[in-house]
Design an enzyme around this catalytic site. Structure first.
Site, PDB file in Angstrom:
ATOM      1  N   LYS A 142      56.896  32.126  -7.545  1.00  0.00           N
ATOM      2  CA  LYS A 142      58.304  31.948  -7.131  1.00  0.00           C
ATOM      3  C   LYS A 142      59.183  31.689  -8.354  1.00  0.00           C
ATOM      4  CE  LYS A 142      61.275  29.676  -3.766  1.00  0.00           C
ATOM      5  NZ  LYS A 142      61.885  30.953  -3.381  1.00  0.00           N
ATOM      6  N   HIS A 158      55.829  25.744  -3.445  1.00  0.00           N
ATOM      7  CA  HIS A 158      55.625  27.185  -3.251  1.00  0.00           C
ATOM      8  C   HIS A 158      54.596  27.707  -4.250  1.00  0.00           C
ATOM      9  CE1 HIS A 158      59.378  27.055  -0.921  1.00  0.00           C
ATOM     10  NE2 HIS A 158      58.970  28.184  -0.381  1.00  0.00           N
TER      11      HIS A 158
HETATM   12  P1  NAD Z   1      58.203  40.032  -4.608  1.00  0.00           P
HETATM   13  O1  NAD Z   1      58.420  39.813  -6.077  1.00  0.00           O
HETATM   14  O2  NAD Z   1      56.799  40.225  -4.119  1.00  0.00           O
HETATM   15  O3  NAD Z   1      59.049  41.296  -4.091  1.00  0.00           O
HETATM   16  C1  NAD Z   1      60.335  41.640  -4.559  1.00  0.00           C
HETATM   17  C2  NAD Z   1      60.376  43.162  -4.657  1.00  0.00           C
HETATM   18  O4  NAD Z   1      61.722  43.569  -4.930  1.00  0.00           O
HETATM   19  C3  NAD Z   1      59.493  43.696  -5.796  1.00  0.00           C
HETATM   20  O5  NAD Z   1      58.649  44.725  -5.318  1.00  0.00           O
HETATM   21  C4  NAD Z   1      60.516  44.236  -6.796  1.00  0.00           C
HETATM   22  O6  NAD Z   1      60.046  45.337  -7.546  1.00  0.00           O
HETATM   23  C5  NAD Z   1      61.633  44.649  -5.843  1.00  0.00           C
HETATM   24  N1  NAD Z   1      62.903  44.880  -6.532  1.00  0.00           N
HETATM   25  C6  NAD Z   1      63.412  44.252  -7.630  1.00  0.00           C
HETATM   26  N2  NAD Z   1      64.590  44.805  -7.974  1.00  0.00           N
HETATM   27  C7  NAD Z   1      64.837  45.790  -7.072  1.00  0.00           C
HETATM   28  C8  NAD Z   1      65.898  46.716  -6.901  1.00  0.00           C
HETATM   29  N3  NAD Z   1      66.945  46.756  -7.745  1.00  0.00           N
HETATM   30  N4  NAD Z   1      65.831  47.594  -5.880  1.00  0.00           N
HETATM   31  C9  NAD Z   1      64.781  47.579  -5.020  1.00  0.00           C
HETATM   32  N5  NAD Z   1      63.738  46.727  -5.138  1.00  0.00           N
HETATM   33  C10 NAD Z   1      63.769  45.840  -6.156  1.00  0.00           C
HETATM   34  O7  NAD Z   1      58.892  38.792  -3.885  1.00  0.00           O
HETATM   35  P2  NAD Z   1      58.711  38.262  -2.379  1.00  0.00           P
HETATM   36  O8  NAD Z   1      57.708  37.141  -2.359  1.00  0.00           O
HETATM   37  O9  NAD Z   1      58.528  39.413  -1.450  1.00  0.00           O
HETATM   38  O10 NAD Z   1      60.150  37.578  -2.164  1.00  0.00           O
HETATM   39  C11 NAD Z   1      61.340  38.322  -2.318  1.00  0.00           C
HETATM   40  C12 NAD Z   1      62.545  37.411  -2.087  1.00  0.00           C
HETATM   41  O11 NAD Z   1      62.535  36.957  -0.730  1.00  0.00           O
HETATM   42  C13 NAD Z   1      62.623  36.142  -2.950  1.00  0.00           C
HETATM   43  O12 NAD Z   1      63.977  35.869  -3.247  1.00  0.00           O
HETATM   44  C14 NAD Z   1      62.060  35.053  -2.037  1.00  0.00           C
HETATM   45  O13 NAD Z   1      62.536  33.773  -2.367  1.00  0.00           O
HETATM   46  C15 NAD Z   1      62.634  35.531  -0.724  1.00  0.00           C
HETATM   47  N6  NAD Z   1      61.915  35.059   0.471  1.00  0.00           N
HETATM   48  C16 NAD Z   1      62.704  34.636   1.506  1.00  0.00           C
HETATM   49  C17 NAD Z   1      62.119  34.264   2.687  1.00  0.00           C
HETATM   50  C18 NAD Z   1      63.029  33.900   3.843  1.00  0.00           C
HETATM   51  O14 NAD Z   1      62.516  33.583   4.943  1.00  0.00           O
HETATM   52  N7  NAD Z   1      64.354  33.982   3.666  1.00  0.00           N
HETATM   53  C19 NAD Z   1      60.728  34.286   2.850  1.00  0.00           C
HETATM   54  C20 NAD Z   1      59.951  34.741   1.776  1.00  0.00           C
HETATM   55  C21 NAD Z   1      60.561  35.145   0.591  1.00  0.00           C
END
Ligand code: NAD
Length: 266
Positions: free
Chosen positions: A158, A154
């Site tokens: 991550k 990744h």
């Molecule tokens: P990212 O860091 O770009 O986004 C996360 C967002 O959540 C940030 O903007 C952060 O400020 C916000 N956040 C943190 N605490 C918060 C709170 N208390 N309230 C509201 N918002 C809050 O990360 P990303 O790349 O978008 O990934 C996010 C998550 O999704 C990770 O856990 C990643 O592993 C997961 N993910 C899962 C899949 C899937 O298909 N299941 C795919 C991609 C990413």
């Protein structure tokens, strides 16, 4: 259907808002960000790369769960538990893509699923969900003369490892063999590890660049090797799977569902 996006300024959150706005029958009713974060007060349309919508990001998830029919959560593991509690309290469906949940958070998700429909998937792409089914099947056919190793890569941002998808693939392989992953998982190798234990399922994690998500399940025996590989080249596949799950969840009774349920593969 009224959809709310928690973590609306994140990589996934911004794309989820744009997809919600573009999907017939779906209305974006709000988004939240981390309290004290830079994006509280920002217009959701602008964050999504669209025209302004006149709705701003808040730090009040309770109000969002109250107002929405479905909330989509791709945030950080530490906040997912609170969001699951709110889904249960308001009976709001929850699409949970956040990975790296600890045992307490996972228990909260299971508890909340008694009062709300929750779709939880470590990976919302169709391809990975097919790979999960293939992995279980192949592991069941081959037996433990074939060593199973799961390799994932990744992007450099991550924060959890191995990826939620790699662990789901490990659980699928273990299920195919009729064993418990926790009893056979080998997640870190460093220094003098000794020879590989027969029946172990190993994990290797690579991090770098902008890789969206690569996963390979290897079945290695004397004289041959089978490799099942999935490569995501765009987050759009996760976004489409999550919004499709949101639409599906609106007519489901409370329960904990997987993407395989949404796709009719289970
Ligand atoms: P990212 O860091 O770009 O986004 C996360 C967002 O959540 C940030 O903007 C952060 O400020 C916000 N956040 C943190 N605490 C918060 C709170 N208390 N309230 C509201 N918002 C809050 O990360 P990303 O790349 O978008 O990934 C996010 C998550 O999704 C990770 O856990 C990643 O592993 C997961 N993910 C899962 C899949 C899937 O298909 N299941 C795919 C991609 C990413």
């Amino acid at each position: 259907m009224k959809i709310g996006i928690v973590g609306c300024a994140g990589r996934m959150g911004r794309m989820l808002m744009a997809e919600t706005v573009a999907t017939a029958g779906c209305e974006l009713v709000g988004g939240t960000e981390r309290a004290g974060g830079d994006f509280v007060g920002h217009d959701l349309g602008v964050l999504a790369g669209l025209e302004p919508l006149g709705i701003t990001a808040t730090d009040d998830p309770a109000a969002l769960f109250d107002a929405a029919d479905v909330v989509i959560d791709f945030t950080v593991a530490a906040t997912a538990q609170g969001h699951a509690d709110l889904a249960g309290r308001y009976g709001t469906a929850l699409i949970l893509g956040t990975t790296g949940l600890d045992t307490a958070a996972q228990e909260a998700v299971e508890q909340a699923s008694r009062r709300a429909a929750i779709v939880q998937a470590a990976n919302f792409s169709l391809g990975v969900n097919l790979l999960l089914g293939l992995t279980e099947r192949v592991a069941g056919i081959l037996g433990d003369d074939y060593d199973i190793e799961i390799v994932e890569m990744h992007h450099r941002h991550k924060v959890d490892a191995p990826s939620g998808t790699a662990l789901a693939l490990g659980r699928a392989a273990a299920a195919g063999r009729g064993v418990d992953l926790d009893a056979v998982s080998d997640r870190v190798r460093d220094g003098h590890t000794g020879a590989r234990r027969k029946g172990d399922i190993g994990f290797a994690t690579l991090r770098g660049g902008d890789v969206v998500g690569d996963h390979t399940v290897l079945f290695a025996a004397d004289g041959e090797r089978i490799e099942l590989t999935h490569k995501a080249t765009s987050r759009a596949v996760f976004v489409k799977g999550a919004v499709r799950s949101a639409v599906w969840s609106s007519w489901q009774p409370p329960g904990l569902y997987s993407l395989r349920d949404v796709l009719g593969l289970s």
